[in-house]
Write a protein that holds these residues in place. Structure first.
Motif, PDB file in Angstrom:
ATOM      1  N   ILE A  40      -5.634   4.745   7.375  1.00  0.00           N
ATOM      2  CA  ILE A  40      -4.728   4.400   6.340  1.00  0.00           C
ATOM      3  C   ILE A  40      -4.411   5.195   5.269  1.00  0.00           C
ATOM      4  N   LYS A  41      -5.432   6.007   4.684  1.00  0.00           N
ATOM      5  CA  LYS A  41      -5.159   7.001   3.786  1.00  0.00           C
ATOM      6  C   LYS A  41      -4.388   8.190   4.177  1.00  0.00           C
ATOM      7  N   SER A  44      -0.829   7.082   3.983  1.00  0.00           N
ATOM      8  CA  SER A  44      -0.602   6.796   2.661  1.00  0.00           C
ATOM      9  C   SER A  44      -0.072   8.209   2.070  1.00  0.00           C
ATOM     10  N   PRO A  56       3.010   3.249  -1.551  1.00  0.00           N
ATOM     11  CA  PRO A  56       2.932   2.697  -0.080  1.00  0.00           C
ATOM     12  C   PRO A  56       2.163   1.513  -0.246  1.00  0.00           C
ATOM     13  N   PHE A  58       0.615  -1.476   2.535  1.00  0.00           N
ATOM     14  CA  PHE A  58       0.353  -1.973   3.972  1.00  0.00           C
ATOM     15  C   PHE A  58       0.101  -3.242   4.058  1.00  0.00           C
ATOM     16  N   ALA A  85       2.665  -0.019   7.862  1.00  0.00           N
ATOM     17  CA  ALA A  85       2.884   0.827   6.705  1.00  0.00           C
ATOM     18  C   ALA A  85       4.241   0.251   6.121  1.00  0.00           C
ATOM     19  N   THR A  87       6.558   0.192   2.215  1.00  0.00           N
ATOM     20  CA  THR A  87       6.644   0.818   0.691  1.00  0.00           C
ATOM     21  C   THR A  87       7.182  -0.079  -0.390  1.00  0.00           C
ATOM     22  N   PRO A 112      -3.054   5.309  -5.647  1.00  0.00           N
ATOM     23  CA  PRO A 112      -3.194   5.172  -4.104  1.00  0.00           C
ATOM     24  C   PRO A 112      -4.004   6.263  -3.714  1.00  0.00           C
ATOM     25  N   MET A 116      -6.122   1.289  -1.348  1.00  0.00           N
ATOM     26  CA  MET A 116      -4.941   1.289  -0.406  1.00  0.00           C
ATOM     27  C   MET A 116      -4.440  -0.464  -0.954  1.00  0.00           C
ATOM     28  N   CYS A 117      -2.980  -0.516  -1.030  1.00  0.00           N
ATOM     29  CA  CYS A 117      -2.271  -1.670  -1.540  1.00  0.00           C
ATOM     30  C   CYS A 117      -2.199  -2.390  -0.216  1.00  0.00           C
ATOM     31  N   TYR A 133     -10.910   2.943  -0.660  1.00  0.00           N
ATOM     32  CA  TYR A 133     -10.937   3.845   0.195  1.00  0.00           C
ATOM     33  C   TYR A 133     -12.362   4.150   0.708  1.00  0.00           C
TER      34      TYR A 133
END
Length: 136
Positions: A40-41, A44, A56, A58, A85, A87, A112, A116-117, A133
């Motif tokens: 995910i990172k 992002s 970003p 998720f 993913a 935005t 970010p 993680m959002c 993270y």
């Protein structure tokens, strides 16, 4: 009428209802987010570096959603949650975040690079969470 119908969900001796220990789906989500964190990172960072968005988002779900692009499929990875993913811009475009709430959202949006959002979608509804993270 059966006694069970009359008594509702009282147990056999008329006491309080039996509490079934139902595990929150958020327990499995946390486990999956830890497992997915590195991927995910990377996505992002890619979204931000390519200039697609500086915010970003998720989407974590167990069914099907029509927003974002699938990046981690629970069926392929043998996990509980699928991650897509997206935005901030797509969330505004689709009306999930109202245009007049965009600034408020950005004020509360966590860094970010560190969080993680995640927009978590469950049958009861959906909500945003921020997940670090690296758990300290």
């Amino acid at each position: 009428m059966e006694s069970e119908e009359l008594l509702g969900n009282l147990n056999g001796n008329g006491n309080e209802p039996k509490q079934e220990k139902k595990q929150s789906p958020l327990v499995s989500l946390e486990k999956d987010l830890e497992f997915y964190a590195e991927s995910i990172k990377e996505v992002s960072v890619e979204i931000m570096v390519e200039g697609i968005s500086q915010a970003p988002i998720f989407i974590a779900h167990q069914h099907e959603v029509k927003i974002g692009e699938m990046i981690l499929n629970r069926e392929e990875l043998n996990t509980s949650w699928t991650i897509q993913a997206s935005t901030l811009e797509e969330f505004v475009e689709k009306g999930i975040i109202l245009p007049n709430k965009k600034e408020h959202f950005l004020k509360n949006y966590k860094k970010p690079e560190d969080f993680m959002c995640v927009f978590v979608v469950v049958p009861e509804g959906a909500n945003f969470i921020y997940y670090p993270y690296a758990k300290k």
